[in-house]
Write a protein that holds these residues in place. Structure first.
Motif, PDB file in Angstrom:
ATOM      1  N   LYS A  42       0.832  -1.190   0.000  1.00 18.15           N
ATOM      2  CA  LYS A  42       0.000   0.000   0.000  1.00 18.15           C
ATOM      3  C   LYS A  42       0.874   1.250   0.000  1.00 18.15           C
ATOM      4  CE  LYS A  42      -3.811  -2.164   2.559  1.00 18.15           C
ATOM      5  NZ  LYS A  42      -4.670  -2.083   3.774  1.00 18.15           N
ATOM      6  N   ARG A  43       0.395   2.325  -0.640  1.00 14.38           N
ATOM      7  CA  ARG A  43       1.174   3.551  -0.721  1.00 14.38           C
ATOM      8  C   ARG A  43       0.675   4.561   0.308  1.00 14.38           C
ATOM      9  NH1 ARG A  43       4.850   3.291  -4.269  1.00 14.38           N
ATOM     10  NH2 ARG A  43       5.429   5.482  -3.945  1.00 14.38           N
ATOM     11  N   TYR A  44       1.649   5.253   0.936  1.00  8.47           N
ATOM     12  CA  TYR A  44       1.337   6.221   1.975  1.00  8.47           C
ATOM     13  C   TYR A  44       2.136   7.500   1.749  1.00  8.47           C
ATOM     14  CZ  TYR A  44      -0.535   2.152   4.433  1.00  8.47           C
ATOM     15  OH  TYR A  44      -1.240   1.030   4.770  1.00  8.47           O
ATOM     16  N   TRP A  45       1.567   8.614   2.219  1.00  7.10           N
ATOM     17  CA  TRP A  45       2.294   9.871   2.245  1.00  7.10           C
ATOM     18  C   TRP A  45       3.134   9.955   3.521  1.00  7.10           C
ATOM     19  CZ3 TRP A  45       2.925  12.971  -1.723  1.00  7.10           C
ATOM     20  CH2 TRP A  45       1.944  13.073  -2.711  1.00  7.10           C
ATOM     21  N   TYR A  46       4.370  10.452   3.371  1.00  4.97           N
ATOM     22  CA  TYR A  46       5.242  10.768   4.501  1.00  4.97           C
ATOM     23  C   TYR A  46       5.803  12.173   4.292  1.00  4.97           C
ATOM     24  CZ  TYR A  46       5.104   5.949   6.129  1.00  4.97           C
ATOM     25  OH  TYR A  46       4.683   4.736   6.615  1.00  4.97           O
ATOM     26  N   PHE A  47       6.284  12.768   5.381  1.00  2.00           N
ATOM     27  CA  PHE A  47       6.835  14.116   5.318  1.00  2.00           C
ATOM     28  C   PHE A  47       8.260  14.084   5.861  1.00  2.00           C
ATOM     29  CE2 PHE A  47       7.393  18.491   6.956  1.00  2.00           C
ATOM     30  CZ  PHE A  47       7.052  19.207   5.802  1.00  2.00           C
ATOM     31  N   ASP A  48       9.222  14.507   5.044  1.00  2.00           N
ATOM     32  CA  ASP A  48      10.626  14.558   5.438  1.00  2.00           C
ATOM     33  C   ASP A  48      10.981  15.963   5.888  1.00  2.00           C
ATOM     34  OD1 ASP A  48      11.022  11.935   4.920  1.00  2.00           O
ATOM     35  OD2 ASP A  48      12.130  12.204   3.046  1.00  2.00           O
ATOM     36  N   MET A  49      11.587  16.061   7.064  1.00  2.00           N
ATOM     37  CA  MET A  49      11.934  17.351   7.650  1.00  2.00           C
ATOM     38  C   MET A  49      13.415  17.333   8.025  1.00  2.00           C
ATOM     39  SD  MET A  49      10.599  20.265   8.604  1.00  2.00           S
ATOM     40  CE  MET A  49      11.127  21.650   9.624  1.00  2.00           C
ATOM     41  N   VAL A  61       1.954  10.658   7.278  1.00  2.00           N
ATOM     42  CA  VAL A  61       0.880  11.607   6.991  1.00  2.00           C
ATOM     43  C   VAL A  61      -0.454  10.901   6.818  1.00  2.00           C
ATOM     44  CG1 VAL A  61       0.053  13.414   5.439  1.00  2.00           C
ATOM     45  CG2 VAL A  61       2.506  13.194   5.912  1.00  2.00           C
ATOM     46  N   GLY A  62      -0.513   9.893   5.916  1.00  2.00           N
ATOM     47  CA  GLY A  62      -1.763   9.186   5.690  1.00  2.00           C
ATOM     48  C   GLY A  62      -1.732   8.410   4.395  1.00  2.00           C
ATOM     49  N   PRO A  63      -2.820   7.692   4.092  1.00  2.00           N
ATOM     50  CA  PRO A  63      -2.877   6.879   2.875  1.00  2.00           C
ATOM     51  C   PRO A  63      -2.772   7.748   1.621  1.00  2.00           C
ATOM     52  CG  PRO A  63      -4.650   6.307   4.394  1.00  2.00           C
ATOM     53  CD  PRO A  63      -4.035   7.558   4.909  1.00  2.00           C
ATOM     54  N   ALA A  64      -2.080   7.253   0.611  1.00  4.83           N
ATOM     55  CA  ALA A  64      -1.895   8.004  -0.626  1.00  4.83           C
ATOM     56  C   ALA A  64      -3.200   8.178  -1.387  1.00  4.83           C
ATOM     57  CB  ALA A  64      -0.854   7.316  -1.507  1.00  4.83           C
ATOM     58  N   ASP A  65      -4.178   7.295  -1.126  1.00  4.71           N
ATOM     59  CA  ASP A  65      -5.442   7.390  -1.861  1.00  4.71           C
ATOM     60  C   ASP A  65      -6.507   8.199  -1.124  1.00  4.71           C
ATOM     61  OD1 ASP A  65      -5.982   5.641   0.170  1.00  4.71           O
ATOM     62  OD2 ASP A  65      -6.695   4.007  -1.091  1.00  4.71           O
ATOM     63  N   ALA A  70      -4.427  14.175  -0.315  1.00 10.09           N
ATOM     64  CA  ALA A  70      -3.808  14.445  -1.611  1.00 10.09           C
ATOM     65  C   ALA A  70      -3.991  15.902  -2.021  1.00 10.09           C
ATOM     66  CB  ALA A  70      -4.398  13.513  -2.671  1.00 10.09           C
ATOM     67  N   GLN A  71      -5.184  16.450  -1.755  1.00  9.69           N
ATOM     68  CA  GLN A  71      -5.439  17.841  -2.097  1.00  9.69           C
ATOM     69  C   GLN A  71      -4.595  18.782  -1.251  1.00  9.69           C
ATOM     70  OE1 GLN A  71      -7.437  18.993  -4.644  1.00  9.69           O
ATOM     71  NE2 GLN A  71      -6.487  20.964  -4.137  1.00  9.69           N
TER      72      GLN A  71
END
Length: 363
Positions: A42-49, A61-65, A70-71
């Motif tokens: 499954k694809r997910y959003w992550y945030f690199d800092m 962050v959460g699921p890519a779908d 996404a918005q």
């Protein structure tokens, strides 16, 4: 049941958007960047800092779908929010709009957990503190007796907690920042792990998770990676409650973004859970509150034209097997006469709307 004026319902929607925008900005400053990663197919959003030493810190962050996430990623920018404006909106919604604010202790605890990232990690606020948000979500006025509480319950799906690959700071540190008398509550199994924390004054915060298929896990604390070292009590029926939660705002200070169960699922779950309460001491009071909250939601969902939502949730619970159907029937028998009438009414209309029952059926 009295409804909330449309003006205040619109104001709540605006507050929720502003609150989530502010939380998003605080969580994801402009010097970072979003990436997607695949985890177990499954694809997910992550945030690199950047971490200041040439490396980076990665946050879930959460699921890519998820279209809302996404918005937000697409429109990523720093927006300055007016804390004072949001505080005025909260005051107006609770004082003139007839919506419900949590008690200060509950509000401060949920705020601390939210700021730390608990709801970003897809935890769900359940129990009476979550019930308080339904006044705004459904646009109805709820009686005070049904919304008083002395605890906060947090739930997270076990699989989600394992997959997000992110965690809170130590949970006890977060709670003691609100009240230094918070201490871990020894688990009833004798295990070293704690699933609940309590103040000297008796306020309790409990962490729960869905039971993983077998009753072998009941009464044994589940080690959960996401909630800052806290374990969680596995409970039957909880997976039904926290499936497809809703984002909303808790009316505390300038607004606290939270995830809560979908109201129809909450009502059905309360009907079931009431049958599982012990019949002595304060458990009777908890059972009575479960049933009262369920009855109030039957009425609110019916009057706000959400009968089909309730019928779908009820139907899903029935299809889960004999134990679920037995609990639903037992819960129905425990309702007041008015509650039984309202349950029959909302089910009849809802089943007609989803095509499960003919509109001319006298039953």
């Amino acid at each position: 049941m009295k409804t909330v004026d449309l003006m205040y319902q619109t104001m709540l929607a605006e507050l929720a958007q502003r609150t989530m925008d502010a939380a998003w900005t605080a969580d994801f400053p402009s010097e970072g960047r979003f990436i997607t990663m695949e985890v177990k197919g499954k694809r997910y959003w992550y945030f690199d800092m950047p971490d200041g030493s040439g490396g980076k810190k990665r946050r879930y962050v959460g699921p890519a779908d998820d279209p809302e996430i996404a918005q937000r990623v697409e429109d990523f920018k720093r927006d300055k929010e007016s804390l004072r404006d949001r505080r005025r909106m909260v005051a107006s919604l609770t004082r003139q709009g007839g919506m419900v604010a949590p008690d200060p202790m509950s509000g401060d605890i949920v705020e601390a957990l939210s700021v730390a990232g608990l709801f970003r990690l897809r935890a769900v606020l359940i129990g009476t503190v979550a019930f308080q948000t339904y006044a705004g979500l459904l646009g109805v006025r709820l009686p005070l007796a049904a919304i008083l509480t002395g605890d906060a319950d947090i739930a997270q799906d076990y699989t989600i907690s394992r997959e997000v690959e992110d965690t809170l700071p130590p949970i006890l540190d977060l709670l003691q920042a609100v009240d230094p008398t918070f201490r871990p509550v020894p688990h009833r199994s004798g295990a070293a792990a704690s699933t609940a924390f309590q103040t000297k004054g008796g306020y309790r915060v409990q962490f729960l998770t869905s039971n993983r298929a077998s009753d072998d896990y009941i009464d044994q604390p589940a080690k959960m990676p996401a909630p800052g070292g806290a374990s969680s009590d596995p409970l039957r029926f909880l997976d039904f409650l926290i499936r497809e939660p809703m984002r909303t705002v808790l009316l505390h200070k300038s607004g606290v973004p939270v995830n809560v169960p979908e109201p129809s699922r909450y009502a059905v779950h309360k009907l079931i859970i009431a049958t599982k309460r012990r019949t002595d001491g304060h458990f009777v009071l908890k059972r009575d509150k479960d049933l009262r909250q369920a009855e109030l939601l039957f009425e609110a969902l019916y009057e706000t034209r959400r009968s089909s939502d309730f019928a779908l949730a009820y139907d899903e619970a029935e299809e889960r097997g004999p134990a679920w159907r037995e609990a639903l029937q037992e819960g129905k028998d425990m309702l007041s006469k008015d509650g039984q009438r309202m349950l029959s009414q909302i089910l009849r209309l809802g089943n007609q709307q989803i095509g499960k029952e003919k509109t001319d059926d006298p039953q």
